[in-house]
Design a protein around this motif. Structure first.
Motif, PDB file in Angstrom:
ATOM      1  N   UNK A 131       4.400   2.718   0.783  1.00  0.00           N
ATOM      2  CA  UNK A 131       3.350   2.045   0.017  1.00  0.00           C
ATOM      3  C   UNK A 131       3.364   2.534  -1.425  1.00  0.00           C
ATOM      4  N   UNK A 132       2.362   2.116  -2.218  1.00  0.00           N
ATOM      5  CA  UNK A 132       2.233   2.557  -3.587  1.00  0.00           C
ATOM      6  C   UNK A 132       0.800   2.920  -3.917  1.00  0.00           C
ATOM      7  N   UNK A 133       0.585   3.397  -5.157  1.00  0.00           N
ATOM      8  CA  UNK A 133      -0.757   3.683  -5.667  1.00  0.00           C
ATOM      9  C   UNK A 133      -1.249   2.438  -6.390  1.00  0.00           C
ATOM     10  N   UNK A 134      -2.277   1.811  -5.843  1.00  0.00           N
ATOM     11  CA  UNK A 134      -2.724   0.524  -6.373  1.00  0.00           C
ATOM     12  C   UNK A 134      -3.656   0.664  -7.572  1.00  0.00           C
ATOM     13  N   UNK A 135      -4.303   1.829  -7.747  1.00  0.00           N
ATOM     14  CA  UNK A 135      -5.227   2.000  -8.863  1.00  0.00           C
ATOM     15  C   UNK A 135      -6.040   3.262  -8.704  1.00  0.00           C
ATOM     16  N   UNK A 136      -7.091   3.404  -9.527  1.00  0.00           N
ATOM     17  CA  UNK A 136      -7.925   4.597  -9.433  1.00  0.00           C
ATOM     18  C   UNK A 136      -8.771   4.809 -10.666  1.00  0.00           C
ATOM     19  N   UNK A 137      -9.140   6.084 -10.927  1.00  0.00           N
ATOM     20  CA  UNK A 137     -10.029   6.416 -12.028  1.00  0.00           C
ATOM     21  C   UNK A 137      -9.787   7.859 -12.438  1.00  0.00           C
ATOM     22  N   UNK A 138     -10.103   8.179 -13.693  1.00  0.00           N
ATOM     23  CA  UNK A 138      -9.999   9.549 -14.193  1.00  0.00           C
ATOM     24  C   UNK A 138     -11.271   9.900 -14.953  1.00  0.00           C
ATOM     25  N   UNK A 139     -11.788  11.125 -14.711  1.00  0.00           N
ATOM     26  CA  UNK A 139     -12.989  11.587 -15.402  1.00  0.00           C
ATOM     27  C   UNK A 139     -12.845  13.064 -15.733  1.00  0.00           C
ATOM     28  N   UNK A 140     -13.744  13.556 -16.574  1.00  0.00           N
ATOM     29  CA  UNK A 140     -13.751  14.958 -16.963  1.00  0.00           C
ATOM     30  C   UNK A 140     -14.579  15.790 -15.980  1.00  0.00           C
ATOM     31  N   UNK A 141     -14.117  17.017 -15.702  1.00  0.00           N
ATOM     32  CA  UNK A 141     -14.840  17.936 -14.818  1.00  0.00           C
ATOM     33  C   UNK A 141     -14.425  19.355 -15.143  1.00  0.00           C
ATOM     34  N   UNK A 142     -15.139  20.326 -14.566  1.00  0.00           N
ATOM     35  CA  UNK A 142     -14.855  21.734 -14.827  1.00  0.00           C
ATOM     36  C   UNK A 142     -13.670  22.254 -14.032  1.00  0.00           C
ATOM     37  N   UNK A 143     -13.266  21.546 -12.980  1.00  0.00           N
ATOM     38  CA  UNK A 143     -12.126  21.944 -12.174  1.00  0.00           C
ATOM     39  C   UNK A 143     -11.458  20.687 -11.647  1.00  0.00           C
ATOM     40  N   UNK A 144     -10.297  20.864 -11.054  1.00  0.00           N
ATOM     41  CA  UNK A 144      -9.563  19.713 -10.553  1.00  0.00           C
ATOM     42  C   UNK A 144     -10.169  19.254  -9.230  1.00  0.00           C
ATOM     43  N   UNK A 145     -10.533  17.988  -9.166  1.00  0.00           N
ATOM     44  CA  UNK A 145     -11.040  17.353  -7.951  1.00  0.00           C
ATOM     45  C   UNK A 145     -10.276  16.045  -7.767  1.00  0.00           C
ATOM     46  N   UNK A 146      -9.774  15.828  -6.572  1.00  0.00           N
ATOM     47  CA  UNK A 146      -8.998  14.624  -6.280  1.00  0.00           C
ATOM     48  C   UNK A 146      -9.674  13.883  -5.136  1.00  0.00           C
ATOM     49  N   UNK A 147      -9.928  12.605  -5.359  1.00  0.00           N
ATOM     50  CA  UNK A 147     -10.477  11.750  -4.312  1.00  0.00           C
ATOM     51  C   UNK A 147      -9.500  10.610  -4.068  1.00  0.00           C
ATOM     52  N   UNK A 148      -9.088  10.446  -2.835  1.00  0.00           N
ATOM     53  CA  UNK A 148      -8.131   9.398  -2.486  1.00  0.00           C
ATOM     54  C   UNK A 148      -8.761   8.472  -1.452  1.00  0.00           C
ATOM     55  N   UNK A 149      -8.658   7.187  -1.693  1.00  0.00           N
ATOM     56  CA  UNK A 149      -9.041   6.174  -0.717  1.00  0.00           C
ATOM     57  C   UNK A 149      -7.771   5.513  -0.207  1.00  0.00           C
ATOM     58  N   UNK A 150      -7.581   5.517   1.101  1.00  0.00           N
ATOM     59  CA  UNK A 150      -6.389   4.933   1.712  1.00  0.00           C
ATOM     60  C   UNK A 150      -6.775   3.696   2.505  1.00  0.00           C
ATOM     61  N   UNK A 151      -5.920   2.698   2.440  1.00  0.00           N
ATOM     62  CA  UNK A 151      -6.132   1.448   3.154  1.00  0.00           C
ATOM     63  C   UNK A 151      -5.003   1.221   4.144  1.00  0.00           C
ATOM     64  N   UNK A 152      -5.319   0.512   5.246  1.00  0.00           N
ATOM     65  CA  UNK A 152      -4.310   0.271   6.265  1.00  0.00           C
ATOM     66  C   UNK A 152      -4.451  -1.087   6.904  1.00  0.00           C
ATOM     67  N   UNK A 153      -3.364  -1.525   7.542  1.00  0.00           N
ATOM     68  CA  UNK A 153      -3.273  -2.835   8.164  1.00  0.00           C
ATOM     69  C   UNK A 153      -3.087  -2.664   9.673  1.00  0.00           C
ATOM     70  N   UNK A 154      -3.953  -3.284  10.451  1.00  0.00           N
ATOM     71  CA  UNK A 154      -3.883  -3.180  11.912  1.00  0.00           C
ATOM     72  C   UNK A 154      -2.826  -4.094  12.527  1.00  0.00           C
ATOM     73  N   UNK A 155      -2.282  -5.009  11.746  1.00  0.00           N
ATOM     74  CA  UNK A 155      -1.204  -5.890  12.198  1.00  0.00           C
ATOM     75  C   UNK A 155      -1.560  -6.638  13.488  1.00  0.00           C
ATOM     76  N   UNK A 156      -2.824  -7.050  13.589  1.00  0.00           N
ATOM     77  CA  UNK A 156      -3.257  -7.833  14.734  1.00  0.00           C
ATOM     78  C   UNK A 156      -3.718  -7.037  15.939  1.00  0.00           C
ATOM     79  N   UNK A 157      -3.575  -5.719  15.888  1.00  0.00           N
ATOM     80  CA  UNK A 157      -3.990  -4.881  17.018  1.00  0.00           C
ATOM     81  C   UNK A 157      -5.456  -4.483  16.887  1.00  0.00           C
TER      82      UNK A 157
END
Length: 329
Positions: A131-157
């Motif tokens: 897959x690829x990275x479809x998009x996201x956001x960047x903001x300022x903070x006092x330390x590194x914080x990473x939030x990832x949202x993942x999407x998936x396909x059930x393929x009919x199941x």
């Protein structure tokens, strides 16, 4: 917590000097997208395909000093881990990963190389899942914080939930257990080798294709091992209203892991039973014959008992310590 020198902002190219859009361009330009990404980074929102008509969605947050340390892991390792832990949740539903969205917070003094290496790891892990990275956001903070949202396909199941285990099912796993705990123990003692064990803590390697394989084989429940085998199997037990008995004779302890445990005076089986962050898959199946190739039977679903724990080890409650990780405890 000690930080690497490149995160001090002493260089000429920092996040602040490039600005938000310059930083976004640095981590997205020249990247290719799979066909499932119709509109990628650069617009107000991403557009991705949803052939099944349903989307499996999950999100996870990693905080510097809690989930990773930049004196223990390279930024690329952290990037890989941030994507892997989310995709493991998608495949644990029996789905095929389809895309990820990334939110990054960091100090303005962060060197741009730290951010681009984080992105390199994210893109590399996404590519490993196809897959690829479809998009996201960047903001300022006092330390590194990473939030990832993942999407998936059930393929009919139908999705494979935690609540479907039934008495008489067999419990099986796919992936590796105990390695991330072993790597954490090595790093905690101030060592950086053996690299194979240490890297297991730095970034997991979930079996991305096996969630769908388990679903196709008729898995009745499934979960990825993020908090520890005993802790996560207990989630299955609680959701399904059953008990589990885990057979240690079926839990493989790799020779290399055993050697590391011996050198540190630790019990490798404790790592296998309680160590989190390997993100192996654990599932229940309606019979021995339905367990897919590449999976190992490690226990059975039994009636819900009245004892102190719904999960036993070789027929008895585990007495070797906590069963896994719990936040805020």
């Amino acid at each position: 917590m000690q930080k690497p020198s490149k995160d001090t902002g002493s260089g000429d190219r920092t996040v602040a000097s490039l600005g938000e859009f310059g930083t976004i361009d640095a981590v997205t330009s020249g990247r290719s997208q799979p066909e499932s990404t119709v509109v990628g980074p650069g617009d107000d929102a991403a557009v991705v395909t949803a052939p099944d008509g349903r989307v499996v969605a999950t999100t996870d947050v990693m905080v510097q000093g809690v989930h990773f340390r930049l004196d223990w892991s390279q930024p690329e390792h952290v990037g890989r881990k941030s994507v892997a832990v989310n995709l493991a949740d998608v495949v644990a539903m029996g789905a095929r990963p389809s895309s990820v969205l990334v939110g990054l917070a960091c100090p303005g003094t962060t060197d741009i190389s730290t951010v681009t290496e984080l992105a390199d790891g994210m893109w590399a892990e996404a590519a490993r899942a196809g897959i690829g990275l479809a998009g996201g956001d960047m903001v300022s903070a006092d330390q590194v914080v990473i939030s990832v949202t993942a999407l998936g396909d059930l393929q009919g199941r139908a999705p494979v939930l935690r609540s479907g285990a039934r008495e008489g099912d067999v419990l099986a796993m796919c992936g590796r257990l105990g390695w991330a705990a072993g790597g954490l123990a090595v790093l905690g003692r101030g060592f950086r080798s053996p690299v194979g064990v240490v890297n297991a803590h730095r970034y997991p390697e979930p079996p991305y294709t096996e969630g769908a394989a388990a679903a196709e084989a008729g898995a009745t429940s499934m979960i990825d091992v993020s908090d520890g085998l005993l802790a996560d199997v207990e989630h299955l037990a609680t959701s399904s209203g059953v008990g589990f008995d885990i057979l240690t004779q079926n839990l493989r302890v790799d020779d290399r892991l055993a050697e590391v445990a011996s050198a540190l005076g630790a019990d490798p089986l404790h790592w296998v039973l309680t160590g989190g962050e390997d993100h192996a898959l654990v599932a229940t199946f309606p019979g021995e014959g339905s367990v897919p190739q590449g999976w190992t039977r490690i226990g059975s679903v039994v009636p819900a008992g009245s004892g102190s724990t719904p999960v036993t080890v070789d027929g008895s409650p585990y007495t070797g310590g906590d069963g896994g990780w719990q936040h805020w405890r």
